[in-house]
Enzyme design. Sequence first.
Site, PDB file in Angstrom:
ATOM      1  N   GLU A  97     -20.368   2.697   2.734  1.00  0.00           N
ATOM      2  CA  GLU A  97     -20.553   2.506   1.491  1.00  0.00           C
ATOM      3  C   GLU A  97     -22.027   1.802   0.829  1.00  0.00           C
ATOM      4  O   GLU A  97     -21.302   0.516   0.989  1.00  0.00           O
ATOM      5  CB  GLU A  97     -19.757   3.509   0.707  1.00  0.00           C
TER       6      GLU A  97
ATOM      7  N   ARG B 269      -1.653  13.907  -4.912  1.00  0.00           N
ATOM      8  CA  ARG B 269      -1.304  14.619  -5.321  1.00  0.00           C
ATOM      9  C   ARG B 269      -0.283  13.724  -6.815  1.00  0.00           C
ATOM     10  O   ARG B 269      -1.829  13.718  -7.696  1.00  0.00           O
ATOM     11  CB  ARG B 269      -0.451  13.214  -4.605  1.00  0.00           C
TER      12      ARG B 269
ATOM     13  N   HIS C  10      -7.187  -4.338  -5.760  1.00  0.00           N
ATOM     14  CA  HIS C  10      -7.657  -2.771  -5.952  1.00  0.00           C
ATOM     15  C   HIS C  10      -6.599  -2.390  -5.740  1.00  0.00           C
ATOM     16  O   HIS C  10      -6.360  -1.148  -5.988  1.00  0.00           O
ATOM     17  CB  HIS C  10      -8.116  -2.641  -4.414  1.00  0.00           C
TER      18      HIS C  10
END
Length: 503
Positions: A200, A292, A235
Amino acid sequence: MFRKILIANRGEIAVRVLRACKEMGIRTVAVFSEVDRKALHTRYADEAYCIGPAPARESYLVIDKIIDVAKRTGAEAIHPGYGFLAENPLFADRCEKEKIKLIGPSAYAMRAMGSKTVARKTVQAAGVPVVPGTVEPIATEAEVLRVAKEIGLPVMLKATAGGGGKGMRLVREESELSSSLRMAKSEAKSAFSDDSVYIEKYIENPRHVEIQLLGDQHGNYVHLCERECSIQRRHQKVVEESPSVIVTPEMRTAMGKVAIEAARAVKYEGAGTCEFLVDSKRNFYFLEMNTRLQVEHPVTEMVTGVDIVKEQIRVAAGEKLSIRQEDVKQTGHAIECRVYAEDPERNFMPCPGVVTSLRVPGGPGVRDDSGMYEGFEIPIYYDPIISKLVAWGKDRTEAIARMKRALAEYVVTGVKTTIPFHIRVMNNRHFISGNFDTDFIDKVFFREEEARELANEEVALVTAAIQVFTGERKRAVAQQPGEAAGPVSMWKYSTRPGIRKIG
């Protein structure tokens, strides 16, 4: 409503779910590995059962063992927390087969949103904006090169089954594509047993903003506004807050609507989170959906007053959501710091060991979600999180001030922690002004810290040199016979024979 729930997790999230169950009058069952025999969640639950050795693959990740305990104890439902089996569709399938309710979405929703490429396809069909890139895994170097040329460098290679920064590679040069593809596939295979990756467009200097949502079995959905999660290291989120300083009321409404459309596309049930990248012009793009409970859910609870875990349980029991969209209000500002047993001075190396003393902060607006206690040994086998410290204030300025105060009160000995790191983040001028993005920690914070440390080191060296010089001059003067009493001139004595010069 359920009479008994098994919590298939450990640490602070297990304790968080156990507390919600206790308040609802629901009996609880804990499972634990051999190394967690004395863990807080095993002590807090009504019943606790050992399910194997310390490694998670031999205990917390073994579906058969967890199902067996649930059946033996008569637990009607299982709450997976986050991590471990929380987003495992095979576990969801097994629970359905055994007629045990999994407190979470269906296996179908997990599969649809668990695969990043399937999720992109699904939400695109629902009209949700996504970052330009592929909606199918890429296999060959030629395909990677073709797509990269189409959407333009830089690009990100990402594992389709990934998360937490694993299987990700940023590519800025065409010459790096081949090696980056090989590394991304290898890491994805190792981490997720699936080497498929997709590509992407890389959004430069983005903000990471997510929308918390809830859905029930009756087709009702609400979003609980946004969380700012741009303060990340490799990240991994380390500081979260709500609301975000860049999100306007109009943007909040638009992002919430898009998140609900994504959830509706897969008939989502329970608590979930849609994550977005936001560019400098406040354009937002769907990144992924976490099927979740999120680690950072407390900040949303603090500003909305909604108990997300209780809503999960009620929804799983077949009840309708207890709130409507018009009931959701953001009040004040909340910040969460993830406190880890890591050494910030040694590249955040994990520091397992015994917590020899512990003083938890308190006072107005402070919440500490933890699985620790004094004397507990933090094992090497799991994520070394000590707690999630949350501070709420009437506005962001007060929330930051309370977080600083709470961090200063927090005392943990026996292991190194990230508390000093968080104190420095709270005092950083860019963080205070709200001027940051996902590269803040690596490209701004650490560079400023290095410059500060260098400046401090130079000052310390100069100060030490002055102290040595002054001390030697005084000793030399004291040894001179017949000197008249009075002020001593360092210039006068600095060149006298027998007196060593400095520098």
